[in-house]
Enzyme design. Structure first.
Site, PDB file in Angstrom:
ATOM      1  CE  LYS A   1      48.831  10.864  45.870  1.00 23.56           C
ATOM      2  NZ  LYS A   1      48.651   9.429  46.092  1.00 23.56           N
TER       3      LYS A   1
ATOM      4  CE  LYS B   1      46.049  11.137  43.116  1.00 26.42           C
ATOM      5  NZ  LYS B   1      46.347   9.975  43.870  1.00 26.42           N
TER       6      LYS B   1
HETATM    7  C1  PBG Z   1      46.993   6.411  47.282  1.00 23.29           C
HETATM    8  C2  PBG Z   1      46.242   7.170  46.270  1.00 23.29           C
HETATM    9  C3  PBG Z   1      45.372   8.260  46.486  1.00 23.29           C
HETATM   10  C4  PBG Z   1      44.808   8.552  45.255  1.00 23.29           C
HETATM   11  C5  PBG Z   1      45.356   7.667  44.319  1.00 23.29           C
HETATM   12  N1  PBG Z   1      46.245   6.834  44.958  1.00 23.29           N
HETATM   13  C6  PBG Z   1      44.959   8.950  47.725  1.00 23.29           C
HETATM   14  C7  PBG Z   1      45.928   9.583  48.597  1.00 23.29           C
HETATM   15  O1  PBG Z   1      47.079   9.806  48.237  1.00 23.29           O
HETATM   16  O2  PBG Z   1      45.541   9.848  49.726  1.00 23.29           O
HETATM   17  C8  PBG Z   1      43.776   9.609  45.032  1.00 23.29           C
HETATM   18  C9  PBG Z   1      42.930   9.433  43.822  1.00 23.29           C
HETATM   19  C10 PBG Z   1      41.672  10.215  43.826  1.00 23.29           C
HETATM   20  O3  PBG Z   1      41.396  11.053  44.702  1.00 23.29           O
HETATM   21  O4  PBG Z   1      40.892   9.987  42.894  1.00 23.29           O
HETATM   22  N2  PBG Z   1      48.303   6.637  47.458  1.00 23.29           N
END
Ligand code: PBG
Length: 331
Positions: free
Chosen positions: A201, A255
């Site tokens: 991520k 992601k």
């Molecule tokens: C939280 C999380 C996030 C997303 C999914 N889980 C945001 C972040 O890490 O700030 C993002 C998903 C999206 O942008 O659609 N940990």
């Protein structure tokens, strides 16, 4: 093999639709889709998310209806994200551990309505519950501390599993959390609860609309770069994925999605486990905004992006466009 013109004319198999269908290498079906849904308090509530045109937050009763819609469309799994009431957010995100929190009520409502006709994936991270919008516990220097956060995430995961979650998806990027959660699930008798690790991520500019949707965006001080990955790093992403698999992840996620297709490809070639992509909120918003200003046909733009994930090796895609894509696929 030495193919050359005119023995080989690659246009031959493209000449008609039936032939194109025969040689198509990848397919997208509704079973490839995971639908992320935002939950809010109240009853019969639908709150549009301004930065995600066409996406709403739904109250628990309405979430159950969305889950039934997913079943009818052939979508096998939904992902739930809570917009926690302001008064329930705290420095330590303790509401994440409340067995009666919004998330747990939503999980139960979906399971009551749909039973095992649908999988429920739940996000493990503290950002929807903290006043500072970080995914974990912060120390005096505003640093997100790893091991103390992992201890809380384990309790959060068990709380979700006990409410009926089918897939635990840690999105926090702490080191060691997959192993800790897996051990706790085993000890708690949740042997068949899966872990889909947000393994690679990235600290991305594409998450903005999501943070609006769960109400963490305005609160967030600084960024998440001490735990989410540098977009410049591919080898490190593979190291993250290898660790999460070794620690007990059943599947891994990359992601955001489209800007990281190379990571998906490399992960699939190397590890032979199910790999998922999260087509995140900013990607959704860009498709909608692009189509609105004439960049292309929205549905065609969407389907081309989704098939790219399959071609790169994905077993499935989390996308806010899941119901639209399923409708298009179902004709
Ligand atoms: C939280 C999380 C996030 C997303 C999914 N889980 C945001 C972040 O890490 O700030 C993002 C998903 C999206 O942008 O659609 N940990």
């Amino acid at each position: 093999m030495n193919r050359s013109y005119p023995n080989t004319r690659l246009r031959r198999t493209r000449a008609s639709a039936w032939s194109r269908a025969m040689v198509r290498e990848t397919v997208l079906t509704p079973a490839d889709l995971i639908w992320p849904l935002f939950v809010t308090e109240g009853e019969g509530v639908e709150e549009p998310v301004a930065s995600l045109p066409g996406v709403s937050r739904w109250s628990v009763d309405a979430i159950a209806a969305r889950a039934k819609e997913a079943v009818d469309l052939g979508i096998p799994c939904i992902a739930l994200f809570p917009n926690t009431q302001d008064g329930l957010r705290s420095d330590d995100g303790a509401e994440a551990l409340n067995p009666d929190n919004l998330m747990c009520r939503a999980i139960k409502a979906v399971k009551d309505a749909c039973g095992n006709d649908i999988g429920v994936l739940t996000d493990v991270a503290l950002d929807p519950y903290t006043t500072h919008g970080q995914d974990g516990l912060v120390n005096d220097a505003d640093y997100v501390v790893n091991d103390d956060t992992v201890a809380v995430l384990v309790d959060q995961a068990i709380n979700q599993a006990e409410a009926g979650a089918d897939i635990i998806a840690p999105s926090d990027m702490m080191d060691g959390r997959v192993h800790a959660i897996r051990m706790a699930l085993e000890m708690g008798g949740h042997h068949n609860v899966q872990i889909m690790a947000y393994a690679a991520k990235f600290a991305s500019a594409f998450y903005g609309p999501f943070r609006d949707a769960v109400g963490s965006g305005d609160r967030l001080v600084g960024d998440k770069k001490t735990y989410q990955m540098d977009p410049a790093n591919g080898d490190e992403a593979l190291a993250e994925i290898a660790l999460d698999i070794a620690e007990g992840a059943d599947s891994v996620m990359v992601k955001p999605g489209l800007a990281y297709l190379d990571i998906i490809w490399r992960a699939k070639q190397r590890f032979h486990v199910p790999v998922y992509a999260y087509q995140v909120s900013g990607e959704y918003a860009l498709i909608e905004a692009g189509a609105a200003v004439g960049a292309g046909d929205r549905d065609a733009l969407l389907m081309e992006k989704l098939i790219a994930f399959k071609r790169a090796g994905c077993s499935g895609i989390l996308t806010y466009h899941a119901p639209l894509a399923a409708r298009l696929l179902n004709g």
